[in-house]
Design a protein around this motif. Structure first.
Motif: not given
Length: 762
Positions: A19-43
């Motif tokens: 989440l922090s890497k996304l907020g800083q604009g430093a998340a790679s494509l793989d990390e953005r897909v992973a964040l979306c997956w792990h947000q599915r129930q959290r947010e």
């Protein structure tokens, strides 16, 4: 995202880092897909928005990434009771993961299909999917372990006797489990404890299951664990604590707009309110639950809501309404596969029919409840069924005695059976309610001695029961305290993490401002030289023009003066052109520094020809401009295709090669460049390395080479921007990173990590 690189669940620390890497604009494509997956129930709302953003971005998503995003949509549709949308998204996900031959992706599809079966009330159909998960992901993986425990949990509900025979993991085994599987182990232990009426232990285990589920992002599982813990607390008479946890469950599901879990929570809330005697509030909660769950009429939560409705009607002395609710429960699909629901339905019908003065029908239902309890092997439910039969015969003494009975009356016959069954259970002591019922039955039969002995046994049992109940409440309260303490500690850690992230963001912003200041200063310094030279040449040329004009007007122009003017004019023009070209090149480099990811042109291309062109161009320029003979070595498969940004990669390689020939081989007539591609060990993507056998980089300079305007050859045609541009291209356009390794006197190796790149062999 390459196959086999996505976890099913992750802990909160890893999630916050993404989440922090996304907020800083430093998340790679793989990390953005992973964040979306792990947000599915959290947010869930944030996950859906991120999925839309990923699909809309100009970078082409791989089939595996699209499948993963489809799986996110499928889970959201399931929890929103949108079965058609869920099936369509699941089909899309399975096709995508099949195309990429991703066993873990296919296992996650099976996980969601198992969840769909459970939510729709088809528990037996979930088991083949859970077996598929273990086969695809491995029995010792997180997926395999969690699926195995989930399967044991479903089998235990369907066959309690077999569940008790299987048992559950001990504490040492649970400690060795991955975080995401611990919740399932504690839930299984809690279920087994509840089936042996150890409700204090059941509540404690299920609250632990809740905490481990939340820590690994399994919010749906956490809510179910809270429901089960609240049920155990209700059986202990700890209604206020049960309400506390039901309020927490409601808060979790309201934030996520999950109607099925909202209905389940309201049904459990209604049951707790009924036990507290707040019948009107209970009625409101149960009716709202039934309205929400009507979209999933075959689910277990809907069946539980029907039971709550029937129990509430009995407490409100509405026997006809209770009978209707319990009959509907008896016909529910869940009652066909879940023994506990079938027994509840039959016992409830028996009670309602008895109050409606229909004793024969009530007796038939009570006997069927005993049959189902006996078939399930659940001794405690058999004892409850026998006590219900005894109560029915006491209320309706005209009912016939059981065939072959030798007891003085029918009620005593059933109670003696219950007593005999209770005595077969290891460590079981007769409860006070059963002893009191036996005492009353013997008294009615005229055997006062037996009645007296059993009355004394009932008093002793009541004292033991009160002590045991107090102990179980203490155990439950300890679990509540531990979970509240854990939540407080987690909240404090989250607060500290948030403060740290704010401080880091502030420092990053300060660093950006400092870098901007350095950039502006560097721009001014670098442009000042060519612009100053151009102005000097222009002013000098202007002075010569005025002198020539005056000579022409005075008719004093000589041939030698004209030749001298033309010579200076040519020199001034050359100086102007050279310095303005230099300024234009600097401006172009400055524009490269501000490269934006929206200009990405990702496509599939053959990698080897691009690399060959970069090396051959460097070899030619080295020979023509420096008299340097370069030996080239290229270790890249000829048929390899890469899905990335070829323009950015070509620019980066050209600059790295130029940097190598200008800096690595100073004072030498020959050298060697090697370009090599290899998979990243244990991670997705590739590693492209360019190495030379040159002079290397001084240790003092190694940490600064990617800084803007840092160069060891200022004044020799180098601006110090080349490697900084490479660093930006690697991060912003290629979704990777650029690093350097060097040993003075032995050479230098630049390593480009391509985490977002995907390859295939045509």
């Amino acid at each position: 995202m390459l196959p086999g690189t996505m976890d099913l669940f992750i802990d909160e620390a890893r999630y916050q880092a993404l989440l922090s890497k996304l907020g800083q604009g430093a998340a790679s494509l793989d990390e953005r897909v992973a964040l979306c997956w792990h947000q599915r129930q959290r947010e869930p709302a944030a996950a859906q928005q991120l999925a839309r953003d990923l699909v809309a971005q100009p970078i082409a998503l791989s089939a595996g990434d699209r499948a993963r995003l489809a799986l996110v949509r499928a889970e959201q549709a399931l929890l929103a009771i949108q079965p058609d949308a869920a099936r369509a998204a699941l089909h899309e996900a399975r096709e995508g993961f099949s195309l990429t031959a991703d066993p873990e992706g296919l296992a996650d599809c099976a996980w969601l299909q198992a969840l769909q079966a459970v939510l729709e009330g088809r528990q037996p159909q979930a088991l083949p999917f859970l077996d598929e998960i273990r086969e695809r992901a491995g029995t010792d993986s997180l997926r395999g372990l969690a699926a195995g425990l989930w399967g044991d949990l479903l089998r235990t509900f369907a066959d309690p006797a077999a569940g008790r025979a299987r048992g559950a993991p001990g504490q040492e085994a649970i400690d060795a489990l991955p975080l995401g599987a611990k919740a399932w182990a504690h839930e299984l232990r809690g279920t087994l404890a509840a089936q042996r009426s150890d409700y204090g232990r059941a509540a404690a285990e299920r609250l632990l299951a809740c905490e481990f589920a939340l820590a690994s992002g399994q919010v749906q599982r956490a809510v179910v664990a809270i429901h089960n813990a609240a049920d155990a607390l209700n059986n202990l008479g700890a209604y206020e604590q049960s309400l506390h946890w039901m309020e927490r469950a409601l808060a979790l599901v309201r934030e996520r707009a999950w109607p099925q879990l909202m209905g389940y929570s309201l049904a459990q809330l209604g049951d707790t309110l009924r036990r507290l005697g707040r019948l009107d509030a209970a009625q409101e909660a149960v009716q709202e639950a039934l309205a929400l769950l009507s979209k999933a009429p075959t689910s277990r939560p809907f069946a539980i809501a029907l039971k709550c409705e029937g129990d509430l009607a009995l407490d409100r002395a509405e026997a006809a309404a209770a009978l209707e609710a319990f009959e509907q429960l008896g016909q529910h699909p869940q009652a066909l596969t879940q023994p506990d629901l079938a027994i509840f339905a039959l016992r409830g019908q028996a009670q309602a029919l008895s109050r409606l003065d229909r004793p024969e029908q009530a007796l038939a239902c009570a006997l069927r409840a005993l049959e189902r309890a006996t078939a399930s092997g659940h001794a405690f439910r058999q004892i409850e069924a026998l006590r219900a039969l005894a109560s029915l015969h006491t209320r309706h003494p005209a009912l016939p005695c059981p065939p072959g009975s030798t007891a003085p009356n029918a009620a005593l016959h059933h109670l003696l059976q219950a007593q005999a069954l209770a005595q077969t259970l290891p460590g079981f002591e007769i409860p006070s309610e059963l002893a009191e019922a036996l005492a009353d039955a013997w008294a009615a039969a005229g055997d006062m001695a037996q009645a007296y002995q059993l009355s004394r046994a009932a008093n002793a049992a009541r004292q033991r029961s009160q002590t045991e109940l107090a102990n179980q409440r203490v155990l439950a309260m300890q679990a509540l305290h531990q979970t509240d303490k854990a939540r407080a500690e987690a909240a404090e850690q989250a607060r500290r993490a948030d403060a740290l992230m704010r401080e880091m963001a502030q420092r990053v912003q300060q660093g950006k401002l400092q870098a901007l200041g350095q950039l502006v200063a560097g721009v001014a310094h670098e442009l000042n030289t060519p612009i100053g030279n151009s102005m000097m040449a222009a002013s000098h040329w202007q002075a010569r023009n005025e002198a020539l004009s005056q000579a022409v007007q005075a008719q004093a122009l000589r041939r030698s003066a004209l030749d001298d003017y033309l010579l200076h004019a040519r020199q001034s023009a050359e100086l102007l052109a050279r310095n303005l070209s230099r300024a234009a090149a600097l401006v172009e480099q400055f524009k490269q520094i501000a490269v934006d990811s929206t200009t990405e042109a990702r496509r599939r291309f053959s990698l080897r020809p691009l690399c060959e062109a970069a090396l051959q161009t460097c070899q030619h320029e080295a020979l023509q401009e420096q008299g340097l003979k370069l030996e080239l070595e290229l270790q890249i498969d000829a048929g390899l295709e890469l899905d990335s940004d070829p323009v950015a990669l070509q620019q980066l390689l050209a600059e790295l090669c130029r940097n190598a020939r200008l800096h690595a081989f100073v004072g030498r007539s020959e050298g060697r460049l090697r370009l090599q591609l290899e998979p990243r060990p244990g991670r997705a993507g590739f590693r492209l390395s360019l190495s030379d056998n040159g002079c290397g980089i001084a240790e003092a300079d190694l940490g600064r080479i990617f800084e803007p305007f840092f160069s060891t050859r200022f004044g020799q045609g180098r601006s110090g921007l080349g490697l900084h541009v490479c660093h930006n291209l690697a991060l912003a356009r290629l979704g990777g990173s650029l690093s350097v390794q060097s040993t003075p006197g032995q050479g230098t190796c630049f390593v480009l990590e391509l985490g977002d790149a995907r390859s295939s062999m045509p």
